[in-house]
Design an enzyme around this catalytic site. Structure first.
Site, mmCIF file in Angstrom:
data_model
loop_
_atom_site.group_PDB
_atom_site.id
_atom_site.type_symbol
_atom_site.label_atom_id
_atom_site.label_comp_id
_atom_site.label_asym_id
_atom_site.label_seq_id
_atom_site.Cartn_x
_atom_site.Cartn_y
_atom_site.Cartn_z
ATOM 1 N N GLU A 1 -2.503 5.951 8.566
ATOM 2 C CA GLU A 1 -3.222 6.963 7.798
ATOM 3 C C GLU A 1 -4.232 7.700 8.663
ATOM 4 O OE1 GLU A 1 -3.225 5.003 3.330
ATOM 5 O OE2 GLU A 1 -5.057 4.967 4.515
ATOM 6 N N LYS B 1 0.814 -1.215 0.000
ATOM 7 C CA LYS B 1 0.000 0.000 0.000
ATOM 8 C C LYS B 1 0.852 1.272 0.000
ATOM 9 C CE LYS B 1 -4.092 -1.967 2.246
ATOM 10 N NZ LYS B 1 -3.648 -3.354 2.349
ATOM 11 N N ARG C 1 -7.370 -8.008 -9.065
ATOM 12 C CA ARG C 1 -8.081 -9.278 -9.266
ATOM 13 C C ARG C 1 -9.562 -8.975 -9.448
ATOM 14 N NH1 ARG C 1 -10.603 -9.452 -4.398
ATOM 15 N NH2 ARG C 1 -9.464 -8.759 -2.552
ATOM 16 N N HIS D 1 -14.234 -3.904 8.895
ATOM 17 C CA HIS D 1 -13.598 -3.586 7.619
ATOM 18 C C HIS D 1 -13.877 -4.625 6.544
ATOM 19 C CE1 HIS D 1 -11.565 -0.424 9.790
ATOM 20 N NE2 HIS D 1 -11.076 -1.309 10.630
#
Length: 671
Positions: A203, A119, A300, A238
């Site tokens: 973040e 990421k 994907r 999540h």
């Protein structure tokens, strides 16, 4: 002129394997399934033209064994491998190994996967490409002191996120600096287990975030298009719960900005195949063209791809196969339609009332809707009636996907589809999904990723037992409802007594107690149930769809399903289970109550927080159990002293002992 594959291997299991097989068969392509011990009789194995055994049930010994899968493809004569999603689908090393053998990987290149696999690196790449990125720390340093310092600079609340992978694994929200170290340790353990990489990034947490993603598709001829957006904001831990397309409340201006950024992101890495660009959107003041940021790219096919297929009328798996075979994209951007609204709900074997604990069990009864009056319905599943939800894999039962002319009709169609879905044998999240569909804010399109957590108490409500359900269960347990064999006068006379007073005994376990009932036959389709309170007279008619029970205050249409040690009553899409009592087992269990804590499911003990001899308080975390790809904290049910506790890294079975308690010593400081 390109040549389409004649035979492919699907390196996956469950509903996605079945999904790929259906499209391949429609295109005349032969299919090869792979399976573990637990999946020897699975639906995807039965559907494929051929199947190859790849190892024991744990994924590390089977579905994650790249060498076994490639060997299976070569021996079975497959020309290409479709990875599905999860497992090895975003593993660039697997792609390299596939290509090295001369096989085709049905997906992006290893370089594209590497570019988006971490990421932090992906976000630096996106910044260079001009794609907006959420504020945060994406550096290499991983020391606690550095990460904690960066979190303070960013400002709480923050999100700790695993650099590798996705799906919410290794992700923790931290509201307070004092909790950062504990959350970091937990995130690292989960990331290491899921992805083999415990590095993280930090973040800024967006106060009212929406999760909106864009489906992109590229080919090997330099073409990249988008297939509009999906809203995946309804999440729990999540993990996406309900997805829809298009995103509620999106304007043409916002869609243009977001889809343009997504295409730019895919072009930056020369992307080929199906991919998803995920954005975090600040919905504090509605959707704005300058208030979305790149989160990550899934290189994907996504679990929620059917909603995109429903609004475009396209088959994304077919597109994958054509692109992998060397063809150009079937349509240009201007040719891709957008019609109506689609919603997908993920139906899981889990118990929302117990923190969504996965629920293993046998699907004794399983029935899905074939058609709806208010829209289209599509069911994506990898299981059949009689299959067992295994502790080794994700507990998804099915994805229900509906399409309507607009969002209100799609919502109505989903509510109808859920009410017509019947499952008995395991606890499911179906009532929770129905409550979400009826949620006032969600119905109005006022969604964000915090909706479920904020309103959890109102979404998890006990499902009322239908009137007459217990009576129908008692009749079923008595055996008197069995249909007589044709021409058998003795079976037809079941319940007959030459003298009055004959009653068939039935014992149910209710709230830990054995309750005795007697069932008498009053005449054709008429019965009396006697209990401790009163005698209830009923009439039960057999109908094509089940039974119709009537009596005082009761008018119930339902199905009965025999299950081990009990019976399930299925009515209005909900199953209510009644246990036929075993007094000997009940007595044995009562003798063990209170002095030990057992595993709620099979799993791996990831961390042990206390030791033998420690005094613990009710609610204190004793150990962390990893099961169904998630970490679950096991807490003390009461105050006490730990006599014995399972060791770290132990693999435990369901109901096996984790902790044994002994009475805590008296507090000698009190007089």
């Amino acid at each position: 002129m390109t040549k389409m594959f004649s035979r492919i291997l699907i390196a996956n299991r469950g509903e996605i394997a079945c999904r790929v097989i259906r499209t391949a068969q429609r295109m005349g392509i032969g299919t090869v399934a792979v399976y573990s011990d637990a999946d020897a009789h699975a639906l995807h194995v039965a559907m494929a033209d051929d199947a190859v055994y790849i190892g024991p049930s744990p994924v590390t010994d089977s579905y994650l064994r790249a060498d076994h899968i490639i060997d299976a493809a070569l021996k079975s004569g497959a020309e290409a491998i479709h990875p599905g999603y999860g497992f090895l689908s975003e593993n660039p090393g697997f792609v390299d190994a596939v290509v090295k053998t001369g096989l085709v990987f049905i997906g992006p290149s290893a370089d594209s996967i590497r570019a988006m696999g971490l990421k932090d690196a992906a976000k630096r790449l996106m910044e260079k490409a001009g794609v907006p990125v959420v504020p945060g720390y994406h550096g290499e340093a991983q020391e606690l002191v550095v990460l904690a310092s960066k979190a303070r600079e960013i400002g709480y609340p923050v999100l700790i996120k695993a650099r590798a992978g996705g799906g919410g694994k290794g992700m923790r929200k931290v509201d307070n600096p004092d909790d950062f170290a504990e959350a970091l340790g937990s995130a690292r353990r989960e990331a290491k287990s899921a992805f083999g990489d415990d590095r993280v990034l930090v973040e800024k947490y967006i106060a009212k975030p929406r999760h909106i993603e864009v489906q992109v598709f590229g080919d090997n001829h330099g073409n990249v298009v988008h297939l509009y957006e999906r809203d995946c904001s309804l999440q729990r831990r999540h993990q996406k719960v309900i997805e829809e397309a298009p995103a509620p409340g999106i304007t043409a201006e916002v869609r243009s900005a977001m889809t343009s950024a997504a295409v730019k992101a895919a072009q930056a890495i020369n992307y080929s195949g199906a991919g998803t660009i995920e954005f975090i959107v600040d919905a504090t003041e509605g959707l704005k063209p300058d208030r979305f940021w790149f989160m990550e790219m899934n290189t994907r096919l996504q679990v929620e791809h059917p909603v995109t297929e429903m609004i475009t009328g396209l088959d994304l798996v077919e597109w994958q196969l054509r692109v992998a075979a060397g063809e150009k994209l079937p349509l240009s951007q201007k040719q891709i339609p957008l019609d109506g609204h689609a919603i997908e709900a993920r139906l899981y074997a889990e118990d929302p009332a117990k923190s969504f604990l996965p629920a293993i069990g046998t699907l004794h009864h399983l029935s899905f809707p074939n058609a709806l009056q208010d829209g289209e319905v599509r069911v994506e599943t990898g299981v059949r009636a009689g299959d067992t939800i295994s502790p080794y894999y994700d507990p998804m039962i099915a994805k229900l996907v509906v399409h309507g002319a607009d969002r209100p009709s799609a919502l109505a169609a989903m509510e109808s589809a859920l009410s017509q879905t019947e499952i008995a044998g395991t606890t499911t999240n179906a009532p929770f999904l129905s409550a979400l569909i009826r949620h006032q804010g969600f119905a109005a399109g006022d969604v964000d990723t915090g909706l479920i957590d904020r309103d959890l108490a109102g979404l998890i409500v006990p499902v009322a037992t239908p009137k007459g359900a217990k009576e129908l269960a008692i009749l079923s347990a008595s055996g008197l409802l069995k249909r007589p064999a044709h021409g058998d006068p003795w079976t037809a006379l079941r319940g007959y007594s030459h003298h009055n007073g004959l009653a068939y005994p039935v014992m149910l376990e209710e709230a830990g107690q054995i309750v005795r009932y007697g069932v008498s036959v009053l005449g054709d389709e008429r019965y009396a149930i006697s209990g401790s309170d009163a005698v209830v007279e009923l009439r039960v008619l057999h109908e094509p769809q089940g039974w119709h029970l009537t009596g005082k205050g009761m008018n119930l249409r339902a199905k009965t399903v025999a299950i081990p040690h009990g019976v399930a009553i299925v009515a209005n899409g909900m199953a209510t289970t009644f246990s036929i009592a075993d007094p000997f087992l009940l007595a044995e269990q009562a003798g063990n109550a209170g002095d030990r804590l057992t595993a709620p499911m099979p799993g791996l003990v990831k961390a042990v927080r206390v030791a033998a001899g420690d005094l613990v308080k009710k609610g204190q975390i004793l150990l962390v159990l990893e099961a169904m790809k998630m970490e679950h904290s096991i807490t003390a049910p009461h105050d006490g002293k730990v006599a014995e506790i399972v060791s770290e890294n132990s693999q435990v079975k369901e109901n096996s002992a984790l902790v044994r308690f002994e009475e805590a010593p008296a507090d000698t400081t009190k007089n």
